[in-house]
Design an enzyme around this catalytic site. Sequence first.
Site, PDB file in Angstrom:
ATOM      1  N   ALA A   1       0.854  -1.194   0.000  1.00 59.39           N
ATOM      2  CA  ALA A   1       0.000   0.000   0.000  1.00 59.39           C
ATOM      3  C   ALA A   1       0.879   1.230   0.000  1.00 59.39           C
ATOM      4  O   ALA A   1       2.017   1.181   0.475  1.00 59.39           O
ATOM      5  CB  ALA A   1      -0.883   0.008   1.253  1.00 59.39           C
TER       6      ALA A   1
ATOM      7  N   LYS B   1      10.004 -12.973   5.660  1.00 59.74           N
ATOM      8  CA  LYS B   1       9.603 -11.635   5.204  1.00 59.74           C
ATOM      9  C   LYS B   1      10.692 -10.612   5.510  1.00 59.74           C
ATOM     10  O   LYS B   1      10.976  -9.724   4.706  1.00 59.74           O
ATOM     11  CB  LYS B   1       8.274 -11.229   5.860  1.00 59.74           C
ATOM     12  CG  LYS B   1       7.761  -9.837   5.451  1.00 59.74           C
ATOM     13  CD  LYS B   1       7.204  -9.788   4.047  1.00 59.74           C
ATOM     14  CE  LYS B   1       7.067  -8.388   3.454  1.00 59.74           C
ATOM     15  NZ  LYS B   1       6.015  -7.571   3.975  1.00 59.74           N
TER      16      LYS B   1
ATOM     17  N   ASN C   1      12.495  -7.861   3.092  1.00 58.54           N
ATOM     18  CA  ASN C   1      12.588  -6.418   3.366  1.00 58.54           C
ATOM     19  C   ASN C   1      14.036  -5.966   3.525  1.00 58.54           C
ATOM     20  O   ASN C   1      14.385  -4.853   3.124  1.00 58.54           O
ATOM     21  CB  ASN C   1      11.807  -6.066   4.642  1.00 58.54           C
ATOM     22  CG  ASN C   1      10.314  -6.300   4.529  1.00 58.54           C
ATOM     23  OD1 ASN C   1       9.743  -7.050   5.313  1.00 58.54           O
ATOM     24  ND2 ASN C   1       9.674  -5.702   3.558  1.00 58.54           N
TER      25      ASN C   1
HETATM   26  P1  NAD Z   1       2.758   4.322   7.265  1.00 53.97           P
HETATM   27  O1  NAD Z   1       3.968   5.154   7.486  1.00 53.97           O
HETATM   28  O2  NAD Z   1       1.959   4.582   6.041  1.00 53.97           O
HETATM   29  O3  NAD Z   1       1.801   4.483   8.538  1.00 53.97           O
HETATM   30  C1  NAD Z   1       2.279   4.216   9.829  1.00 53.97           C
HETATM   31  C2  NAD Z   1       1.892   5.370  10.741  1.00 53.97           C
HETATM   32  O4  NAD Z   1       2.613   6.560  10.368  1.00 53.97           O
HETATM   33  C3  NAD Z   1       0.426   5.722  10.686  1.00 53.97           C
HETATM   34  O5  NAD Z   1       0.012   6.035  11.986  1.00 53.97           O
HETATM   35  C4  NAD Z   1       0.392   6.951   9.791  1.00 53.97           C
HETATM   36  O6  NAD Z   1      -0.722   7.797  10.016  1.00 53.97           O
HETATM   37  C5  NAD Z   1       1.683   7.632  10.190  1.00 53.97           C
HETATM   38  N1  NAD Z   1       2.163   8.536   9.152  1.00 53.97           N
HETATM   39  C6  NAD Z   1       2.237   8.298   7.813  1.00 53.97           C
HETATM   40  N2  NAD Z   1       2.732   9.368   7.174  1.00 53.97           N
HETATM   41  C7  NAD Z   1       2.989  10.297   8.129  1.00 53.97           C
HETATM   42  C8  NAD Z   1       3.508  11.623   8.092  1.00 53.97           C
HETATM   43  N3  NAD Z   1       3.860  12.198   6.935  1.00 53.97           N
HETATM   44  N4  NAD Z   1       3.644  12.282   9.274  1.00 53.97           N
HETATM   45  C9  NAD Z   1       3.281  11.706  10.440  1.00 53.97           C
HETATM   46  N5  NAD Z   1       2.772  10.445  10.535  1.00 53.97           N
HETATM   47  C10 NAD Z   1       2.639   9.779   9.394  1.00 53.97           C
HETATM   48  O7  NAD Z   1       3.204   2.799   7.387  1.00 53.97           O
HETATM   49  P2  NAD Z   1       2.806   1.516   6.513  1.00 53.97           P
HETATM   50  O8  NAD Z   1       3.496   1.571   5.215  1.00 53.97           O
HETATM   51  O9  NAD Z   1       1.344   1.336   6.562  1.00 53.97           O
HETATM   52  O10 NAD Z   1       3.537   0.387   7.358  1.00 53.97           O
HETATM   53  C11 NAD Z   1       3.006  -0.166   8.571  1.00 53.97           C
HETATM   54  C12 NAD Z   1       3.756  -1.456   8.849  1.00 53.97           C
HETATM   55  O11 NAD Z   1       3.462  -2.385   7.794  1.00 53.97           O
HETATM   56  C13 NAD Z   1       5.284  -1.285   8.842  1.00 53.97           C
HETATM   57  O12 NAD Z   1       5.867  -2.194   9.749  1.00 53.97           O
HETATM   58  C14 NAD Z   1       5.667  -1.676   7.415  1.00 53.97           C
HETATM   59  O13 NAD Z   1       6.998  -2.128   7.296  1.00 53.97           O
HETATM   60  C15 NAD Z   1       4.675  -2.801   7.181  1.00 53.97           C
HETATM   61  N6  NAD Z   1       4.367  -3.086   5.759  1.00 53.97           N
HETATM   62  C16 NAD Z   1       4.176  -2.071   4.872  1.00 53.97           C
HETATM   63  C17 NAD Z   1       3.852  -2.396   3.564  1.00 53.97           C
HETATM   64  C18 NAD Z   1       3.571  -1.317   2.549  1.00 53.97           C
HETATM   65  O14 NAD Z   1       3.446  -1.659   1.360  1.00 53.97           O
HETATM   66  N7  NAD Z   1       3.424  -0.061   2.911  1.00 53.97           N
HETATM   67  C19 NAD Z   1       3.733  -3.731   3.174  1.00 53.97           C
HETATM   68  C20 NAD Z   1       3.906  -4.730   4.130  1.00 53.97           C
HETATM   69  C21 NAD Z   1       4.222  -4.396   5.443  1.00 53.97           C
HETATM   70  C1  AOT Z   2       6.425  -5.584   0.145  1.00 55.36           C
HETATM   71  N1  AOT Z   2       6.614  -4.372   0.780  1.00 55.36           N
HETATM   72  O1  AOT Z   2       6.866  -5.091   2.916  1.00 55.36           O
HETATM   73  C2  AOT Z   2       5.321  -6.355   0.408  1.00 55.36           C
HETATM   74  O2  AOT Z   2       6.821  -1.911   1.667  1.00 55.36           O
HETATM   75  O3  AOT Z   2       7.580  -2.564   3.601  1.00 55.36           O
HETATM   76  C3  AOT Z   2       7.094  -2.780   2.495  1.00 55.36           C
HETATM   77  C4  AOT Z   2       6.845  -4.203   2.096  1.00 55.36           C
HETATM   78  C5  AOT Z   2       5.144  -7.559  -0.279  1.00 55.36           C
HETATM   79  C6  AOT Z   2       6.046  -7.936  -1.217  1.00 55.36           C
HETATM   80  C7  AOT Z   2       7.153  -7.137  -1.468  1.00 55.36           C
HETATM   81  C8  AOT Z   2       7.331  -5.968  -0.785  1.00 55.36           C
END
Ligand code: NAD
Ligand code: AOT
Length: 312
Positions: free
Chosen positions: A131, A187, A191
């Site tokens: 996302a 995972k 990463n």
């Molecule tokens: P994110 O940074 O989008 O959100 C996490 C928090 O940070 C939320 O509370 C959000 O409101 C806040 N935030 C975002 N932008 C901000 C800003 N500019 N200023 C202040 N606060 C802000 O995090 P995410 O990408 O949703 O990741 C959450 C967890 O999931 C992490 O451990 C990440 O590694 C993991 N993850 C992410 C992805 C991905 O594709 N983004 C995929 C798999 C796992």
């Molecule tokens: C990801 N991305 O985990 C998810 O953005 O932190 C991230 C993350 C699935 C497959 C490949 C990368």
Amino acid sequence: MKITIAGAGAMGMRFGLMLHRSGEEVTFIDGYKANVLALEEKGLQANYNGEEVIDQIKAYDMTAIPTDLTIDLLILFTKSTQLEDMLQAVSGNISKNTKLLCLLNGIGHEKVIEKYLSLEQVFIGTTMWTAGMEGPGRVKLFGKGSVHLGAVDKSQEAVGKEIAAVLTKAGLNAHYASHIKEMIYRKASLNGCMNSLCTILEANMAEVGACPSTENMIHSIVDEFLAVAAKEDVHLEKEEILANIHSCYDPQTNGKHYPSMYQDLIKNHRLTEIDYLNGAISEKGKAYGIPTPYCDLITNLIHAKEKLLEAK
Ligand code: NAD
Ligand code: AOT
């Protein structure tokens, strides 16, 4: 089911949107004030597989959580660096009936979580969904994914399977996994390669995969993750880990994704989760007497880039 998502960023909004659309009662808790305000005033706005959608989902600032908010399932989606503050904020709403699901990237989150609730209530895992947050209250969602989750206390397997069923009903493609430490290292090694290399090279996963010189770095980083994992009796097949990493390069699926570390540092000048990925391997390597030169260098490069970009 009353589901609270703690951390309404990119992934929190993905899971919140999909669960809300499958009929669950979803509430967001977040610490980013502009985000809470946008969710309240404009709703959750998403480009969802190319279609513009808006869903109204209740959102509270983490400093103003109603005392009577009941939580059946608490899904954590903060960054690793924000986890403890969020758990402290929501601790007053956690009852003995609350189940907690942690799908953050990185190693060692259960050590923080166990300070706040009994490990019988805790389910942990990984997700291959992606996302991207485009601004307060707005997210871009594309590609496909999956979730693997398991009970920290093996006696809670049936509850874990029920949680997986709720996620699957929402289209999140969730599976119960009995070997969660393996899933977490699997995972984290992805990463440890993709998040850090995409951030250092300022490229998406397909672009990193298209550079032949990244392949030997990826082999060396994976070797370090697997050597540390093996010390903890977690045994992973290198070929399978590499195949999982190579599967990220396909531009038809997730190849165009810029990992969350890139989104943090390059796009938004925010601090990264490096200390929970390559940095965690460096630290464990020191403790176990395993050399980790690639993870050491990568961790130092990311910290230097955080400093140069004045990340906060
Ligand atoms: P994110 O940074 O989008 O959100 C996490 C928090 O940070 C939320 O509370 C959000 O409101 C806040 N935030 C975002 N932008 C901000 C800003 N500019 N200023 C202040 N606060 C802000 O995090 P995410 O990408 O949703 O990741 C959450 C967890 O999931 C992490 O451990 C990440 O590694 C993991 N993850 C992410 C992805 C991905 O594709 N983004 C995929 C798999 C796992
Ligand atoms: C990801 N991305 O985990 C998810 O953005 O932190 C991230 C993350 C699935 C497959 C490949 C990368």
